[in-house]
Design a protein around this motif. Structure first.
Motif, mmCIF file in Angstrom:
data_model
loop_
_atom_site.group_PDB
_atom_site.id
_atom_site.type_symbol
_atom_site.label_atom_id
_atom_site.label_comp_id
_atom_site.label_asym_id
_atom_site.label_seq_id
_atom_site.Cartn_x
_atom_site.Cartn_y
_atom_site.Cartn_z
ATOM 1 N N ALA A 211 0.837 -1.202 0.000
ATOM 2 C CA ALA A 211 0.000 0.000 0.000
ATOM 3 C C ALA A 211 0.869 1.249 0.000
ATOM 4 O O ALA A 211 2.023 1.229 0.435
ATOM 5 C CB ALA A 211 -0.911 0.012 1.232
ATOM 6 N N VAL A 212 0.282 2.323 -0.493
ATOM 7 C CA VAL A 212 0.843 3.648 -0.274
ATOM 8 C C VAL A 212 0.355 4.109 1.089
ATOM 9 O O VAL A 212 -0.846 4.061 1.382
ATOM 10 C CB VAL A 212 0.398 4.638 -1.360
ATOM 11 N N ILE A 213 1.271 4.521 1.933
ATOM 12 C CA ILE A 213 0.946 4.951 3.296
ATOM 13 C C ILE A 213 0.944 6.472 3.338
ATOM 14 O O ILE A 213 1.886 7.122 2.874
ATOM 15 C CB ILE A 213 1.967 4.398 4.301
ATOM 16 N N TRP A 214 -0.133 7.014 3.874
ATOM 17 C CA TRP A 214 -0.301 8.468 4.021
ATOM 18 C C TRP A 214 -0.304 8.767 5.514
ATOM 19 O O TRP A 214 -1.095 8.202 6.262
ATOM 20 C CB TRP A 214 -1.621 8.867 3.374
ATOM 21 N N LEU A 215 0.571 9.645 5.954
ATOM 22 C CA LEU A 215 0.572 10.062 7.344
ATOM 23 C C LEU A 215 0.703 11.583 7.389
ATOM 24 O O LEU A 215 1.645 12.146 6.823
ATOM 25 C CB LEU A 215 1.721 9.419 8.119
ATOM 26 N N LEU A 263 -3.207 11.810 11.231
ATOM 27 C CA LEU A 263 -4.128 10.950 10.486
ATOM 28 C C LEU A 263 -3.314 9.909 9.720
ATOM 29 O O LEU A 263 -2.340 10.245 9.043
ATOM 30 C CB LEU A 263 -4.961 11.795 9.518
ATOM 31 N N LEU A 264 -3.734 8.653 9.820
ATOM 32 C CA LEU A 264 -3.100 7.562 9.087
ATOM 33 C C LEU A 264 -4.073 7.035 8.043
ATOM 34 O O LEU A 264 -5.217 6.697 8.364
ATOM 35 C CB LEU A 264 -2.712 6.431 10.040
ATOM 36 N N GLY A 265 -3.627 6.974 6.791
ATOM 37 C CA GLY A 265 -4.452 6.439 5.718
ATOM 38 C C GLY A 265 -3.624 5.582 4.788
ATOM 39 O O GLY A 265 -2.383 5.603 4.831
ATOM 40 N N ILE A 266 -4.304 4.802 3.961
ATOM 41 C CA ILE A 266 -3.603 3.962 2.986
ATOM 42 C C ILE A 266 -4.314 4.005 1.642
ATOM 43 O O ILE A 266 -5.515 4.293 1.555
ATOM 44 C CB ILE A 266 -3.501 2.485 3.448
ATOM 45 N N PHE A 267 -3.551 3.703 0.601
ATOM 46 C CA PHE A 267 -4.069 3.459 -0.737
ATOM 47 C C PHE A 267 -3.639 2.036 -1.096
ATOM 48 O O PHE A 267 -2.497 1.815 -1.516
ATOM 49 C CB PHE A 267 -3.489 4.453 -1.747
ATOM 50 N N PRO A 268 -4.496 1.038 -0.873
ATOM 51 C CA PRO A 268 -4.097 -0.351 -1.128
ATOM 52 C C PRO A 268 -3.718 -0.580 -2.591
ATOM 53 O O PRO A 268 -4.313 0.001 -3.508
ATOM 54 C CB PRO A 268 -5.356 -1.151 -0.761
ATOM 55 N N GLY A 316 5.000 0.489 0.739
ATOM 56 C CA GLY A 316 5.630 -0.680 1.340
ATOM 57 C C GLY A 316 4.606 -1.712 1.751
ATOM 58 O O GLY A 316 3.394 -1.530 1.580
ATOM 59 N N ASP A 317 5.101 -2.817 2.308
ATOM 60 C CA ASP A 317 4.236 -3.887 2.796
ATOM 61 C C ASP A 317 3.843 -3.606 4.242
ATOM 62 O O ASP A 317 4.681 -3.215 5.058
ATOM 63 C CB ASP A 317 4.951 -5.236 2.723
ATOM 64 N N VAL A 318 2.572 -3.829 4.545
ATOM 65 C CA VAL A 318 2.063 -3.609 5.899
ATOM 66 C C VAL A 318 1.167 -4.779 6.294
ATOM 67 O O VAL A 318 0.580 -5.452 5.454
ATOM 68 C CB VAL A 318 1.245 -2.298 6.003
ATOM 69 N N MET A 319 1.066 -5.019 7.602
ATOM 70 C CA MET A 319 0.099 -5.983 8.106
ATOM 71 C C MET A 319 -1.213 -5.247 8.322
ATOM 72 O O MET A 319 -1.278 -4.284 9.079
ATOM 73 C CB MET A 319 0.574 -6.604 9.424
ATOM 74 N N ALA A 337 7.106 -0.124 7.484
ATOM 75 C CA ALA A 337 6.761 0.900 6.493
ATOM 76 C C ALA A 337 5.972 2.040 7.120
ATOM 77 O O ALA A 337 6.137 3.213 6.752
ATOM 78 C CB ALA A 337 5.968 0.272 5.342
ATOM 79 N N VAL A 338 5.098 1.708 8.078
ATOM 80 C CA VAL A 338 4.321 2.747 8.774
ATOM 81 C C VAL A 338 5.245 3.597 9.628
ATOM 82 O O VAL A 338 5.129 4.835 9.669
ATOM 83 C CB VAL A 338 3.215 2.104 9.634
ATOM 84 N N ASN A 339 6.178 2.955 10.317
ATOM 85 C CA ASN A 339 7.131 3.694 11.144
ATOM 86 C C ASN A 339 7.982 4.642 10.292
ATOM 87 O O ASN A 339 8.252 5.787 10.691
ATOM 88 C CB ASN A 339 8.048 2.718 11.883
#
Length: 401
Positions: A211-215, A263-268, A316-319, A337-339
């Protein structure tokens, strides 16, 4: 009595058996119309109305029309809609006034229900708003209209009243499911909510996704919280989050959680080329930046403090799944990836940039990006190249998405 024997039992039997397996409100209404027509009741229009628990929506309504099929809508209470609701059979039924029957063939008169003008235009000859009793003591709505000359017969009217408990069973189950879905969508997100409703509720249940991680984070929140009155602070937060969420949603992203002013978001990325997903995420970030800039211009006129923010985009890859205690879970994403995204977002203030990109994101997007140098990120081993989108990249990303 013969008509009642022929119609009541089959229709009531259907409502309490086959109909209960139809979970979608639109499909139920279409099937109910077919049942009416099959038994000789010449309906031309059916609607349901069910209030739901939602922060912005007052009720859900589905409408079936002969030859047109089914449509639905979520009804919002606005300055324009309140007078319409007040002068409507809906208000009478919802407030416990019982069922309402109207004759659209009668001459218009002052103070009549506003819907009668529409019914006359559509050639309706009879209209009934049935009060549907729910188990909590409230009344919901099923309306039935016909174009048959002379309207509904006495036996058909008796049937409509007798069948209301069967309709109530179905509408109540649909309303509960709809409320559960809207609450899950509201509090944990559209895609995550769907997964939870489908049964993904066990601790540790999840999957690894790309996913693309948006923070994003609000700058100077501690200072703002000390300076602003409570209501003004809440208004600022809602305005900030509202614009961020709107941009994310419009770009196909998913808002997962709010953590204070972040805010935490994703684009799977689901079995697809990551470049278009990156382009959509970058376009969404640019749209959010523009929306906040426009809002700041409004606030400047009243002397209110500016909203400063930072957005980090990483891929990156996320659970993706359930994390938490035995009785309280959070459906979210975790992983290195979130960190990394969080650490990159923390550089926005130092580098004076509203949007920063990881080297992985820059490579996957294929879009031009300005390198800002190599940086050590707190708590992470090694250094990373950090990028920022040129001013014109937002428009380019929007075109690619």
């Amino acid at each position: 009595m013969a008509l009642r024997f022929a119609l009541d039992y089959p229709l009531m039997h259907w409502l309490l058996t086959d109909a209960r397996r139809i979970s979608d409100p639109k499909a139920f209404l279409a099937a109910l119309a077919e049942q009416f027509l099959a038994h000789g009741i010449e309906v031309a229009r059916l609607t349901t109305g069910v209030p739901i628990l939602h922060p912005q929506v007052h009720s859900y309504s589905a409408r079936w029309e002969l030859g047109k099929g089914v449509s639905d809508r979520f009804f919002r209470l606005t300055a324009e809609s309140v007078p319409v609701l007040e002068n409507s059979p809906v208000k009478t039924v919802y407030s416990g006034g019982g069922s309402v029957r109207c004759d659209p063939t009668a001459p218009p008169r002052e103070g009549e229900y506003g819907i009668l003008a529409d019914l006359r235009r559509d050639g309706m000859t009879d209209y009934v708003a049935l009060s549907i009793p729910f188990s909590d003591g409230t009344s919901k709505l099923l309306t039935v209209a016909t174009r048959r000359p002379g309207g509904f017969t006495d036996e058909e009217m008796e049937l409509l009243e007798v069948m209301t408990p069967g309709v109530a069973v179905n509408l109540e189950v649909q309303a509960l499911r709809l409320t559960a879905r809207t609450l899950l969508d509201t509090y944990i997100g559209r895609q995550a909510g769907a997964r939870v409703l489908e049964g993904a509720i066990k601790r540790g249940m999840g999957e690894t996704i790309r996913a693309v991680i948006w923070l994003c984070d609000l700058r100077g929140f501690t200072s703002l919280s000390e300076r602003l009155p409570r209501d003004a602070l809440i208004e600022l937060l809602n305005a900030y989050f509202g614009r961020m969420c709107a941009a994310l949603d419009a770009g196909g992203g998913e808002v997962l959680k709010f953590v204070g002013d972040a805010l935490l978001g994703i684009f799977p990325i689901l079995d697809e080329d990551p470049a278009p997903v990156c382009a959509r995420a970058l376009a969404a970030a640019d749209n959010a930046r523009e929306a906040i800039a426009a809002y700041n211009a409004e606030r400047a006129g009243t002397g209110e403090p500016r909203i400063e923010h930072g957005i980090a985009l990483h891929i990156g890859d996320v659970m993706y799944g359930n994390i938490g205690g035995e009785s309280r879970l959070d459906f979210t994403v975790i992983g290195p990836a979130v960190n990394l995204a969080a650490r990159i977002e923390g550089l926005c203030r130092d580098l004076g940039r509203p949007v920063l990109l990881s080297d992985d994101f820059a490579a996957a997007s294929g879009l031009p990006a300005d390198s800002l140098g190599t940086f050590e990120l707190k708590g992470l081993t090694g250094s990373r190249q950090i990028y920022a989108p040129p001013a014109e990249i937002g428009a380019a990303a929007a075109r690619q998405s």
